[in-house]
Scaffold this motif. Structure first.
Motif, short mmCIF file in Angstrom:
data_model
loop_
_atom_site.label_atom_id
_atom_site.label_comp_id
_atom_site.label_asym_id
_atom_site.label_seq_id
_atom_site.Cartn_x
_atom_site.Cartn_y
_atom_site.Cartn_z
N ARG A 71 0.86 -1.19 0.00
CA ARG A 71 0.00 0.00 0.00
C ARG A 71 0.90 1.23 0.00
N SER A 72 0.27 2.40 -0.24
CA SER A 72 1.06 3.64 -0.25
C SER A 72 0.35 4.78 0.47
N ASN A 73 -0.67 4.47 1.26
CA ASN A 73 -1.48 5.53 1.89
C ASN A 73 -0.87 6.03 3.19
N TYR A 74 0.34 6.59 3.08
CA TYR A 74 1.03 7.16 4.23
C TYR A 74 0.70 8.65 4.34
N LEU A 75 0.89 9.18 5.55
CA LEU A 75 0.44 10.54 5.83
C LEU A 75 1.34 11.62 5.25
N TRP A 76 2.63 11.57 5.54
CA TRP A 76 3.51 12.67 5.20
C TRP A 76 3.96 12.63 3.75
N ASP A 77 4.26 13.80 3.19
CA ASP A 77 4.61 13.93 1.78
C ASP A 77 5.77 13.00 1.40
N GLU A 78 6.80 12.97 2.25
CA GLU A 78 8.00 12.19 1.94
C GLU A 78 7.68 10.70 1.86
N LEU A 334 12.82 5.82 15.59
CA LEU A 334 11.94 6.53 16.51
C LEU A 334 10.87 7.35 15.79
N ASP A 335 11.05 7.61 14.48
CA ASP A 335 10.00 8.30 13.75
C ASP A 335 9.27 7.38 12.78
N THR A 392 19.60 16.75 12.78
CA THR A 392 19.03 18.04 12.41
C THR A 392 17.62 18.23 12.97
N GLY A 393 16.95 17.13 13.27
CA GLY A 393 15.57 17.22 13.75
C GLY A 393 14.52 17.22 12.66
N ALA A 394 14.93 17.00 11.40
CA ALA A 394 13.97 16.96 10.29
C ALA A 394 13.35 15.58 10.19
N LEU A 395 12.62 15.19 11.22
CA LEU A 395 12.06 13.85 11.31
C LEU A 395 10.79 13.71 10.47
N ILE A 396 10.42 12.46 10.17
CA ILE A 396 9.23 12.16 9.38
C ILE A 396 8.39 11.22 10.24
N ASP A 397 7.52 11.77 11.07
CA ASP A 397 6.84 10.98 12.09
C ASP A 397 5.63 10.25 11.50
N GLU A 398 5.85 8.97 11.14
CA GLU A 398 4.79 8.19 10.50
C GLU A 398 4.12 7.20 11.46
N HIS A 399 4.14 7.48 12.75
CA HIS A 399 3.55 6.51 13.68
C HIS A 399 2.07 6.26 13.44
N GLY A 400 1.37 7.26 12.96
CA GLY A 400 -0.05 7.07 12.69
C GLY A 400 -0.32 6.10 11.56
N ALA A 401 0.62 5.99 10.62
CA ALA A 401 0.41 5.13 9.45
C ALA A 401 1.29 3.90 9.47
#
Length: 406
Positions: A71-78, A334-335, A392-401
């Motif tokens: 599947r590909s229905n992830y939340l964040w753009d990246e 962690l993200d 850097t802190g530019a994390l991609i937090d995908e825990h919801g998906a």
């Protein structure tokens, strides 16, 4: 007959060669990501003097220990970008690899059981549509219409309040995928070396120049790590640490049944997801075990809770029998997003941290990682997933998906 002549025999899909003294690049890990990386290195970048090193048998790790959902229905753009590219590749790979690996676009539903679930799910549907990913919100009646065996009664612990739905999503046969990539890699001249465990690395200063294995030392100009749950072990051998944790992840299958389950149903809230394989067995997964470990088995209580949730959502499964269970080793960040890119060691590259999303990301992981190895710079799609984001802190937090296994 010598091992080098195996492909001439009709029963073999690839050679089983002895390792050469040196290669232009070495890929550590003979699972889906390692095979896909080698394939795209050869196909897109003309690098054919390369080897895949697998400590066991080809695709005997997580590739053989997952539940095959795509599947590909992830939340964040990246995330949406890299997983959607993977899905588009899945759609053309059977023809490109000349191998029917039973890719079935039967759709994937993510159930919502609370108002919080509903809000987050509707938000994700909107984000998916903005990113060109097919996504729909279904009310309980539409859920029932799509999957008649699902219990949508409001008299259960976690009533179904709706679901997200991605019609183009589905499943594929994991071992067939591995065989398809392996055959094409072999045709392109890639050496697939099984029973070859990496025991260390040779460095000249901070630059990797070779790999120590149980079958001798191999000199190489570039090393790509595709070892999933054991990535942290390999990184430590090379002298750096990765921000990943490895957890056991369990799944199970029932005995064979007539077709009863037309789609894929997942529930993050109660940690169960179910599809029906082509042969007829029900394939069920759960959440990861909470403890860290490298064992390919898990705790009984996880299966117990998984089965309780499955029987509540699908009452007809109460009379099904479990045929077998197994465990994989998931590498989680962690993200809840992967690491694909350069490492602190020159000419060593890392592809890890996919957690429970490794199988579905296989084609895009291979394509982008191959680009990174060949050029020394990240592809546009994997640039956001650099190791440096944890500094850097530019994390991609995908825990919801992606916080549980699916």
């Amino acid at each position: 007959m010598s091992a080098d002549h195996l492909p001439e025999h009709p029963d073999f899909l690839w050679r089983n060669p002895e390792p050469k003294k040196s290669y232009d690049a070495v890929i550590v890990g003979g699972g889906g990501h390692g095979l896909a990386t080698a394939y795209f290195l050869a196909k897109n970048h003309g690098m054919t003097n390369i080897a895949i090193l697998e400590k066991g048998w080809l695709a005997g790790g997580n590739m053989a220990r997952n539940t095959t959902i795509i599947r590909s229905n992830y939340l964040w753009d990246e995330s949406a970008a890299i997983y959607e590219h993977a899905l588009k590749l899945w759609e053309i790979l059977p023809e490109e690899l000349e191998y029917d690996f039973l890719f079935s676009q039967r759709g994937v539903m993510n159930l919502a059981h609370t108002l919080g679930d509903v809000r987050e799910s509707v938000r994700r549907v909107g984000a998916n549509r903005l990113n060109g990913v097919d996504a729909e919100w279904l009310d309980p009646e539409q859920v029932k219409e799509l999957c008649p065996i699902l219990n949508i009664s409001d008299n259960i612990r976690y009533p179904v309040m709706g679901a997200t739905y991605q019609p183009r999503a589905g499943i594929a046969k994991h071992d067939h995928v591995a065989w398809a990539f392996a055959r094409k890699c072999d045709e392109l001249g890639v050496d697939i070396i099984q029973n070859c465990e990496v025991t260390g690395f040779i460095k000249d200063g901070n630059r990797v120049t070779g790999v120590k294995t149980t079958r001798g030392t191999i000199n190489t100009e570039k090393v790509g790590l595709c070892a999933a749950g054991h990535s942290s072990v390999l990184a430590e051998m090379a002298g750096f640490r990765l921000p990943i944790q490895s957890h056991p992840l369990q799944a199970l299958v029932s005995e064979l049944h007539e077709p009863v389950h037309p789609t894929v149903v997942m529930s993050n809230h109660v940690h169960v997801y179910v599809s029906q394989a082509h042969k007829g067995e029900l394939v069920m997964g759960a959440g990861v075990d909470s403890y860290n470990g490298y064992g390919q088995r898990g705790s009984f209580h996880v299966i117990e809770e998984q089965m309780a949730a499955a029987v509540e959502l699908f009452p007809i499964f109460a009379r099904a029998h479990v045929l077998r269970t197994w465990g994989g080793i998931v590498d989680t960040t962690l993200d809840a997003s992967p690491i694909v890119g350069l490492s602190p060691v020159e000419n060593m590259f890392v592809n890890c941290g996919w957690g429970t999303g490794g199988f579905k990301g296989t084609p895009a992981a291979g394509l982008t990682f191959a680009h990174t190895i060949a050029t020394g710079a990240p592809h546009t799609l994997n640039k956001p997933f650099a190791l440096e984001r944890f500094e850097t802190g530019a994390l991609i937090d995908e825990h919801g998906a992606a916080a549980v296994a699916h």
